[in-house]
Design an enzyme around this catalytic site. Structure first.
Site, short mmCIF file in Angstrom:
data_model
loop_
_atom_site.label_atom_id
_atom_site.label_comp_id
_atom_site.label_asym_id
_atom_site.label_seq_id
_atom_site.Cartn_x
_atom_site.Cartn_y
_atom_site.Cartn_z
N ASP A 41 0.83 -1.20 0.00
CA ASP A 41 0.00 0.00 0.00
C ASP A 41 0.88 1.27 0.00
OD1 ASP A 41 -2.78 0.93 0.35
OD2 ASP A 41 -2.07 1.73 2.27
N GLU A 75 1.63 -0.06 -4.83
CA GLU A 75 0.65 0.94 -5.25
C GLU A 75 1.32 2.31 -5.31
OE1 GLU A 75 -3.42 3.02 -3.55
OE2 GLU A 75 -1.75 2.56 -2.23
N ASP A 95 -10.27 0.99 -4.67
CA ASP A 95 -10.17 2.43 -4.48
C ASP A 95 -10.78 3.24 -5.61
OD1 ASP A 95 -8.82 2.37 -2.01
OD2 ASP A 95 -6.89 2.04 -3.00
#
Ligand SMILES: *[C@@H]1O[C@H](CO)[C@@H](O)[C@H](O)[C@H]1NC(C)=O
Ligand SMILES: *[C@@H]1O[C@H](CO)[C@@H](O)[C@H](O)[C@H]1NC(C)=O
Ligand SMILES: *[C@@H]1O[C@H](CO)[C@@H](O)[C@H](O)[C@H]1NC(C)=O
Length: 534
Positions: free
Chosen positions: A226, A250, A318
């Site tokens: 993340d 990410e 997301d």
């Protein structure tokens, strides 16, 4: 004294589950199914109520995933990306409900008991490995999360039990300044995400020990990381080495120049820069393929390994689901085909295959049990076919995984993507118009070579120069492959396949030969009822 999450190891009842120690090359052959653990399946298959808007735990578990691995594997996916596993903030926050998604770490060293216990996570790892599938864990390295402002540093975080482990408080907000992005906090005063001081060597060592132990204890084969852009780049190489398995990060940005340096420090990135223009190109007949191709080409040129070490996706937790933006079956089918002709690793977000239509977070995190894991949905069949076709391409051509895709015949409403033996033919005219396009592509095959569209098993013959000229039907994409590249006796167009290669063991597929008109009718019909919330 060793500082680290030793309690995690000590509390294990089962022996550690061995990792398959998968590296980037191993992962490049794979196809990832991303799920939200809390929303994928419950332990006893109870269809518990789940209102996405309420942002509460709905009851999905690691045991639930184990029960439905057949569903995932039958579609041809051979890797599963699950939610972060660490213990999170317990109570509902006033601002954003509960930590059902797993991204609000409170204790790196214990598991999130909502998802199961130590044995359950090991059992999931073992069940995946028994099927030859990989386990990808999502991990948050950059920050913890706090239900209060200021955070309660002395009584709350493990193993970071003191304020000195964290960066001084300031919020990143909309800043584009690199130091601010790396050293200030994500979140806001209503839900701060205290930022670990990853400049401090004690913190660095603790994070390395933690990831090493986590991978070893649970037999993890790869990591999705993340918020990678929120830690200084030179933190990553040693951390990646401690992990010892494939890492995909990410980097949420729409710009290849910003993303490219991260491809130097971790194995792979989620390819956000091309995601944005790809969605714009596929989502409406007004979209422009040339804009997407520009970005794809820049990524191929500027990333360390081109687009080969990227994850290619059309949806995730997301972003608004593609089918929240359009329900046109042709547009949907084109978008959901592209990642399989792409250079990188295709990633499918759970629920895409069932026609889920949730928009932005939290609506895009629906419970899958409402769809009852139906196998007969048109997009489930689509994923079976595309996974099988990609496997055929990999098995029949040793250079498939190392040949960059080439963009040909680029028009406003159509393009061809050559990645031998595949030729992807894409259009955004949609199914709801009588417009059609003709793809005219020069010299990509042998003269007069026999080809087939793997999505419909329609035969196509290359012309005398090895080019093809094909008209679109109902706005649908086509994926051409030589019949000689498809193994006989397999799932893909068995009546036409002439490939003689020994068939790989692995996923068995029902043969599928379909007419688009029927599929479109069923998509239009089922789309409306697919996502009824409990
Ligand atoms: C948080 O939840 C626990 C148990 O669920 C409860 O005992 C505790 O009082 C709650 N704390 C707050 C601050 O609401
Ligand atoms: C790093 O963090 C540790 C633990 O909080 C602290 O004791 C130490 O002084 C810090 N080191 C530096 C150089 O700031
Ligand atoms: C990226 O997004 C920003 C902010 O939305 C926008 O201003 C910029 O033009 C975008 N850049 C590209 C390359 O699309």
């Amino acid at each position: 004294m060793r500082v680290g999450p030793v309690s995690l190891v000590a509390s294990s009842l089962l022996a550690a589950a061995p990792t398959l120690a998968a590296n980037a090359a191993d992962w490049s052959t794979r196809s990832i199914y991303q799920l939200i653990t809390d929303r994928f399946a419950t332990t006893n298959d109870a269809a518990l109520p789940c209102d996405s808007n309420a942002r509460r735990y709905c009851g999905g578990t690691w045991q639930g995933i184990i029960k439905h691995l057949d569903y995932i594997q039958h579609m041809g996916f051979d890797a599963v990306w699950i939610s972060p596993v660490s213990a999170n903030i317990d109570n509902a926050t006033a601002a954003q409900g509960e930590a059902f998604h797993g991204y609000w770490t409170k204790d790196l060293t214990t598991l999130n008991k909502h998802f199961g216990d130590d044995d359950d996570l090991k059992a999931l790892s073992a069940a995946l490995h028994k099927r030859g599938m990989y386990l990808m864990l999502d991990v948050v390295v950059n920050h913890m999360a706090s239900p209060t402002m200021p955070p309660d540093f002395n009584n709350f975080y493990h193993p970071f039990t003191d304020q000195s482990y964290f960066h001084k408080q300031c919020f990143v907000g909309e800043s584009l300044d690199e130091t601010t992005i790396e050293q200030c906090w994500l979140g806001d005063p209503s839900l701060p995400l205290p930022d670990l001081n990853t400049e401090n060597s004690t913190v660095v060592n603790m994070l390395q020990t933690w990831i090493h132990d986590l991978v070893q204890t649970y037999g993890v084969d790869g990591l999705r990381i993340d918020t990678v852009k929120h830690i200084r780049k030179d933190f990553w190489p040693a951390w990646v080495q401690s992990a010892g398995v494939f890492t995909m990060g990410e980097v949420l940005i729409n710009d290849t120049d910003f993303a490219a340096p991260f491809t130097q420090v971790i194995d792979a990135i989620l390819d956000y820069p091309t995601y944005f223009p790809l969605v714009q190109a596929f989502v409406t007949p007004q979209g422009k393929f040339s804009t997407a191709v520009n970005m794809l080409t820049k990524a191929q040129q500027s990333y360390k390994n081109g687009l080969f070490r990227t994850g290619s996706f059309i949806e995730n937790h997301d972003q608004p689901r593609f089918q929240s933006m359009t329900k046109d079956p042709g547009l949907v089918r084109n978008a959901m085909t592209f990642p399989f002709v792409h250079d990188g690793i295709p990633i499918t977000y759970y629920g895409q295959e069932q026609g889920y239509q949730g928009s932005s977070d939290p609506y895009n995190r629906e419970a899958l049990w409402f769809a009852a894991y139906q196998q007969e949905k048109p997009l489930v069949q689509h994923y079976k076919l595309m996974n099988a076709a990609r496997k055929e391409a990999i098995a029949s051509s040793s250079s498939f995984l190392t040949t960059p895709m080439k963009f040909l015949a680029i028009e406003d409403n159509s393009m061809a993507v050559s990645k031998p033996p595949m030729l992807g033919l894409f259009t955004n005219v949609g199914s709801e118009t009588s417009d059609s396009v003709t793809w005219n592509v020069d010299s990509v095959y042998q003269p007069n070579e026999e080809l087939v569209d793997v999505l419909t098993c329609t035969k196509v013959t290359a012309n005398g120069q090895g080019g093809v000229s094909v008209m679109s039907l109902y706005g649908m994409p086509q994926v051409l492959m030589p019949v000689s590249s498809i193994a006989q006796g397999g799932a893909i167009c068995p009546a036409l396949a002439t490939g003689t290669r020994a068939k790989n063991s692995g996923v068995k597929l029902r043969s599928v030969s379909v007419a688009w008109a029927g599929i479109i009718a069923s998509v239009l019909f089922l789309g409306g009822v697919a996502v009824r919330m409990g």
